[in-house]
Design a protein around this motif. Structure first.
Motif, short mmCIF file in Angstrom:
data_model
loop_
_atom_site.label_atom_id
_atom_site.label_comp_id
_atom_site.label_asym_id
_atom_site.label_seq_id
_atom_site.Cartn_x
_atom_site.Cartn_y
_atom_site.Cartn_z
N PRO A 201 67.18 42.81 27.50
CA PRO A 201 67.58 44.17 27.13
C PRO A 201 66.91 44.67 25.85
N THR A 202 66.40 43.77 25.02
CA THR A 202 65.70 44.19 23.82
C THR A 202 64.46 44.99 24.17
N GLY B 42 68.68 45.98 31.73
CA GLY B 42 68.07 44.67 31.58
C GLY B 42 68.60 43.67 32.58
N GLU B 43 69.91 43.66 32.80
CA GLU B 43 70.51 42.76 33.78
C GLU B 43 70.08 43.10 35.19
N TYR B 44 69.95 44.39 35.50
CA TYR B 44 69.56 44.82 36.84
C TYR B 44 68.14 44.37 37.16
N PHE B 45 67.22 44.55 36.21
CA PHE B 45 65.83 44.19 36.44
C PHE B 45 65.50 42.77 35.98
N GLY C 272 61.87 50.31 24.58
CA GLY C 272 61.31 51.40 25.40
C GLY C 272 62.00 52.72 25.12
N PHE C 273 63.34 52.70 25.02
CA PHE C 273 64.07 53.92 24.71
C PHE C 273 63.69 54.45 23.32
N SER D 129 76.56 47.29 31.05
CA SER D 129 76.90 45.91 30.76
C SER D 129 78.15 45.84 29.89
N ASN D 130 79.03 44.90 30.22
CA ASN D 130 80.19 44.66 29.39
C ASN D 130 79.92 43.58 28.36
N SER D 131 79.02 42.66 28.69
CA SER D 131 78.77 41.53 27.80
C SER D 131 77.59 41.75 26.86
N ASN D 132 76.65 42.60 27.23
CA ASN D 132 75.44 42.80 26.43
C ASN D 132 75.34 44.26 26.02
N ARG D 133 76.30 44.70 25.24
CA ARG D 133 76.32 46.11 24.86
C ARG D 133 76.18 46.25 23.36
N VAL D 134 75.43 47.27 22.96
CA VAL D 134 75.30 47.60 21.54
C VAL D 134 75.96 48.95 21.29
N VAL D 135 75.60 49.96 22.08
CA VAL D 135 76.22 51.27 21.94
C VAL D 135 77.10 51.54 23.16
N CYS D 136 76.48 51.81 24.30
CA CYS D 136 77.24 52.10 25.52
C CYS D 136 77.05 51.06 26.62
N GLY D 137 76.10 50.16 26.47
CA GLY D 137 75.84 49.15 27.49
C GLY D 137 74.78 49.54 28.49
N VAL D 138 74.11 50.68 28.26
CA VAL D 138 73.10 51.16 29.19
C VAL D 138 71.90 50.21 29.22
#
Length: 61
Positions: A30-31, A23-26, A36-37, A9-18
């Motif tokens: 994203p929280t 979160g956007e895909y599913f 989960g991580f 993600s370019n808009s919802n990134r904290v570290v790398c956007g993973v």
């Protein structure tokens, strides 16, 4: 047909956007993905390893 791709993600990134990309895909918050991580990381370190692999493999969005 929906052409969804799993990308960072370019808009919802904290570290790398993973987590934002997953979160956007599913279509989930994203929280929850970040939580989960963290849980997988605390349960043996597999979350951190998975995150690093995904950060390397996932293309930029």
């Amino acid at each position: 047909m929906d052409d969804k791709k799993l990308v960072k993600s370019n808009s919802n990134r904290v570290v790398c956007g993973v987590c934002g990309g997953v979160g956007e895909y599913f279509n989930i918050d994203p929280t929850f993905v970040r939580l989960g991580f963290v849980l997988f990381t605390m349960a043996g370190g597999s979350g951190l390893l998975l995150y690093l692999i995904m950060a390397i493999i996932m293309p930029e969005g």
